[in-house]
Design an enzyme around this catalytic site. Sequence first.
Site, PDB file in Angstrom:
ATOM      1  N   LYS A  19       0.848  -1.200   0.000  1.00 42.00           N
ATOM      2  CA  LYS A  19       0.000   0.000   0.000  1.00 42.00           C
ATOM      3  C   LYS A  19       0.881   1.248   0.000  1.00 42.00           C
ATOM      4  O   LYS A  19       1.556   1.554   0.967  1.00 42.00           O
ATOM      5  CB  LYS A  19      -0.919   0.047   1.223  1.00 42.00           C
ATOM      6  N   GLY A  59       7.140   4.951   8.102  1.00 45.23           N
ATOM      7  CA  GLY A  59       6.269   6.104   8.311  1.00 45.23           C
ATOM      8  C   GLY A  59       6.501   6.661   9.697  1.00 45.23           C
ATOM      9  O   GLY A  59       7.592   6.531  10.255  1.00 45.23           O
ATOM     10  N   SER A  60       5.464   7.255  10.263  1.00 46.34           N
ATOM     11  CA  SER A  60       5.652   7.937  11.543  1.00 46.34           C
ATOM     12  C   SER A  60       5.592   6.958  12.714  1.00 46.34           C
ATOM     13  O   SER A  60       4.987   5.881  12.618  1.00 46.34           O
ATOM     14  CB  SER A  60       4.583   9.015  11.706  1.00 46.34           C
ATOM     15  N   THR A  61       6.185   7.364  13.816  1.00 42.40           N
ATOM     16  CA  THR A  61       6.202   6.524  15.016  1.00 42.40           C
ATOM     17  C   THR A  61       4.782   6.302  15.538  1.00 42.40           C
ATOM     18  O   THR A  61       4.436   5.201  15.968  1.00 42.40           O
ATOM     19  CB  THR A  61       7.108   7.173  16.090  1.00 42.40           C
ATOM     20  N   GLU A 116      10.182   1.066  10.272  1.00 44.38           N
ATOM     21  CA  GLU A 116      11.144   2.161  10.108  1.00 44.38           C
ATOM     22  C   GLU A 116      10.361   3.421  10.401  1.00 44.38           C
ATOM     23  O   GLU A 116       9.462   3.773   9.633  1.00 44.38           O
ATOM     24  CB  GLU A 116      11.652   2.251   8.660  1.00 44.38           C
ATOM     25  N   CYS A 132      13.572  10.702   6.925  1.00 44.81           N
ATOM     26  CA  CYS A 132      13.447  10.252   8.314  1.00 44.81           C
ATOM     27  C   CYS A 132      14.773  10.359   9.047  1.00 44.81           C
ATOM     28  O   CYS A 132      14.797  10.573  10.248  1.00 44.81           O
ATOM     29  CB  CYS A 132      12.906   8.843   8.350  1.00 44.81           C
ATOM     30  N   GLU A 190       9.927  15.465  15.747  1.00 50.01           N
ATOM     31  CA  GLU A 190      10.272  15.404  14.332  1.00 50.01           C
ATOM     32  C   GLU A 190       9.379  16.375  13.559  1.00 50.01           C
ATOM     33  O   GLU A 190       8.162  16.332  13.670  1.00 50.01           O
ATOM     34  CB  GLU A 190      10.056  13.987  13.808  1.00 50.01           C
TER      35      GLU A 190
HETATM   36  P1  NAP Z   1       2.214   8.015   8.211  1.00 51.24           P
HETATM   37  O1  NAP Z   1       0.912   8.628   8.456  1.00 51.24           O
HETATM   38  O2  NAP Z   1       2.805   7.185   9.273  1.00 51.24           O
HETATM   39  O3  NAP Z   1       2.054   7.202   6.834  1.00 51.24           O
HETATM   40  C1  NAP Z   1       2.889   6.205   6.387  1.00 51.24           C
HETATM   41  C2  NAP Z   1       2.058   5.116   5.728  1.00 51.24           C
HETATM   42  O4  NAP Z   1       1.205   4.496   6.696  1.00 51.24           O
HETATM   43  C3  NAP Z   1       1.123   5.639   4.640  1.00 51.24           C
HETATM   44  O5  NAP Z   1       1.020   4.690   3.607  1.00 51.24           O
HETATM   45  C4  NAP Z   1      -0.177   5.778   5.394  1.00 51.24           C
HETATM   46  O6  NAP Z   1      -1.304   5.826   4.580  1.00 51.24           O
HETATM   47  C5  NAP Z   1      -0.147   4.549   6.261  1.00 51.24           C
HETATM   48  N1  NAP Z   1      -1.059   4.618   7.396  1.00 51.24           N
HETATM   49  C6  NAP Z   1      -1.529   5.721   8.039  1.00 51.24           C
HETATM   50  N2  NAP Z   1      -2.370   5.361   9.031  1.00 51.24           N
HETATM   51  C7  NAP Z   1      -2.441   4.014   9.025  1.00 51.24           C
HETATM   52  C8  NAP Z   1      -3.141   3.052   9.811  1.00 51.24           C
HETATM   53  N3  NAP Z   1      -3.940   3.404  10.819  1.00 51.24           N
HETATM   54  N4  NAP Z   1      -2.984   1.751   9.517  1.00 51.24           N
HETATM   55  C9  NAP Z   1      -2.169   1.360   8.532  1.00 51.24           C
HETATM   56  N5  NAP Z   1      -1.495   2.220   7.741  1.00 51.24           N
HETATM   57  C10 NAP Z   1      -1.610   3.529   7.991  1.00 51.24           C
HETATM   58  O7  NAP Z   1       3.292   9.062   7.844  1.00 51.24           O
HETATM   59  P2  NAP Z   1       3.061  10.415   7.038  1.00 51.24           P
HETATM   60  O8  NAP Z   1       2.534  11.424   7.993  1.00 51.24           O
HETATM   61  O9  NAP Z   1       2.386  10.198   5.760  1.00 51.24           O
HETATM   62  O10 NAP Z   1       4.573  10.692   6.704  1.00 51.24           O
HETATM   63  C11 NAP Z   1       5.363  11.549   7.431  1.00 51.24           C
HETATM   64  C12 NAP Z   1       6.032  10.877   8.624  1.00 51.24           C
HETATM   65  O11 NAP Z   1       6.553   9.598   8.281  1.00 51.24           O
HETATM   66  C13 NAP Z   1       7.202  11.676   9.039  1.00 51.24           C
HETATM   67  O12 NAP Z   1       6.819  12.549  10.048  1.00 51.24           O
HETATM   68  C14 NAP Z   1       8.224  10.676   9.480  1.00 51.24           C
HETATM   69  O13 NAP Z   1       8.192  10.541  10.873  1.00 51.24           O
HETATM   70  C15 NAP Z   1       7.791   9.371   8.924  1.00 51.24           C
HETATM   71  N6  NAP Z   1       8.706   8.797   7.927  1.00 51.24           N
HETATM   72  C16 NAP Z   1       9.638   7.908   8.338  1.00 51.24           C
HETATM   73  C17 NAP Z   1      10.485   7.311   7.426  1.00 51.24           C
HETATM   74  C18 NAP Z   1      11.504   6.296   7.819  1.00 51.24           C
HETATM   75  O14 NAP Z   1      12.146   5.713   6.962  1.00 51.24           O
HETATM   76  N7  NAP Z   1      11.714   6.011   9.068  1.00 51.24           N
HETATM   77  C19 NAP Z   1      10.372   7.624   6.093  1.00 51.24           C
HETATM   78  C20 NAP Z   1       9.404   8.527   5.713  1.00 51.24           C
HETATM   79  C21 NAP Z   1       8.563   9.081   6.629  1.00 51.24           C
HETATM   80  P3  NAP Z   1      -1.888   7.274   4.169  1.00 51.24           P
HETATM   81  O15 NAP Z   1      -0.946   7.813   3.187  1.00 51.24           O
HETATM   82  O16 NAP Z   1      -3.204   6.998   3.589  1.00 51.24           O
HETATM   83  O17 NAP Z   1      -1.964   8.070   5.427  1.00 51.24           O
END
Ligand code: NAP
Length: 476
Positions: free
Chosen positions: A193, A246-248, A268, A302, A376
């Site tokens: 996804k 994604g996010s923590t 991650e 990240c 972050e």
């Molecule tokens: P996010 O909300 O955690 O989204 C990451 C992924 O998870 C997306 O595909 C998202 O779908 C999905 N997701 C969201 N809620 C979910 C749930 N309840 N169940 C299952 N999947 C779910 O992150 P974001 O806000 O889009 O991205 C920014 C953050 O990601 C940053 O603040 C950073 O902390 C983190 N990040 C970390 C890394 C790393 O490598 N460690 C890399 C990139 C980003 P949707 O797009 O539909 O929300």
Amino acid sequence: MAVDGLSVQLTAPNGRSYTQPTGLYINGQWVKSDGGVTLASTDPATEKHIVSVQSGSKSDIDKAVAAARAALKAPAWKSLQSSDRGRLLYRLADLVDEHRETLATIETWDNGKPYTVALNEDMAEVTGTLRYYAGFSDKVFGQVMELSPDKFAYTVREPVGVCGQIIPWNYPLSMAAWKLGPALACGNTVVLKPAEQTPLSILYFVNLIAEAGFPPGVVNIINGRGSEAGAALASHPDVDKIAFTGSTATAREIMRMAAGTLKNLTLETGGKSPLIVFDDAELDNAVEWAHLGIMSNQGQICTATSRILVQEGVYRRFVDAFKQQIREVSRVGDPFDEATYQGPQVTRAQHERILQYIDPTVFTDVTPGMRIFQEEVFGPFVAIMPFRTEEEAVELANGTQYGLGSAVFTTNLTRAHRVARAVESGMVWINSSNDCDWRIPFGGVKQSGIGRELGEAGLEAYSNVKAIHVNMKSKL
Ligand code: NAP
Ligand code: MG
């Protein structure tokens, strides 16, 4: 490949025309979502609508998981020689090279990152990662353990099974390659996804997966919302593993959902990575890397080194030179313009989230209690503070919930290695920042994640070790 109504002819702002698939990809077919829901993709540079794509529902996830399960057992994949799995991955990398201008165009259009970066960095990362794991496909072996003249044991490395992969928007295709490469090399099947902000490039990439010759059902792509498609995948009883970037906060939710069937997990997550500059550092070098470490990819990395700790003796000189570097290098503009260093943030929402922390985006004389030292921000936003001693620097570096990346600038060899050991993080750069490489393990400690991607370590996330005991004595 895309059937009528599930693809459109588009012309990107750089004049490139191509066929954009818009469906869900399940069992080698383009299909509509069961719920009839779509997801709008937007150009962040202009905020104009590009196209809408199918958005997967829980029942679409059910179908994709069933297809991945069937493909896992089907001889076309299960009985494929490991070297032939590798050959498919090599062919996929070659196809990405052939289509790299189109893929980079889509990435820039949908995500906002400069085209030169998408073309020269992201696409190189995709092909490099796929080829690296293609080479591992026939080198994932077990061991033999001799115990006594009557008994030995051996281990085999088996695929984990059906892997759910949930990825973010900051490096849409690179993040997909980081996850698909090792999963496919180890013989797993996948339901992936993408992030809802960047649904497009992976759909074009899917046609290349099919063209490379992967059997139907081995890779299934379901765009959709995290709260629906993502949650359905993370809680699905027939999914063996979830790999998430994604996010923590979302990772915590995913752990909770995956707990139902005790899924294997790789996470991650976020970071607030420190970059430490000692008095004896080569200052110009430190300034250049510190700039790249927080300003590249619009700060949406990240591992971005978003907290800069500078020893007192060079603090003022560093801050002045750092600001100068931003003025000279960080040219903000149209992502399709070659002179642009900094494109738009991925969405208006993300842009506004960053501005909540205030404008401008370089903060000096920060103290550890401040939110901007702890949280972050995920944008071109950096907190800079002075320190006196090495001990103090390490304490400050370790003073957050995160432990993803870190960087140390010094010309003192023993100090470099001593500090590298003392910093609580999954990765340390000595005299550089964020020059990641697919051959080197990537991941975090503390609340920055669980498990490793990339490198040989990345294979462990996608294979189970089975121990087979062999008794050669006929009486107990
Ligand atoms: P996010 O909300 O955690 O989204 C990451 C992924 O998870 C997306 O595909 C998202 O779908 C999905 N997701 C969201 N809620 C979910 C749930 N309840 N169940 C299952 N999947 C779910 O992150 P974001 O806000 O889009 O991205 C920014 C953050 O990601 C940053 O603040 C950073 O902390 C983190 N990040 C970390 C890394 C790393 O490598 N460690 C890399 C990139 C980003 P949707 O797009 O539909 O929300
Ligand atoms: Mg977009």
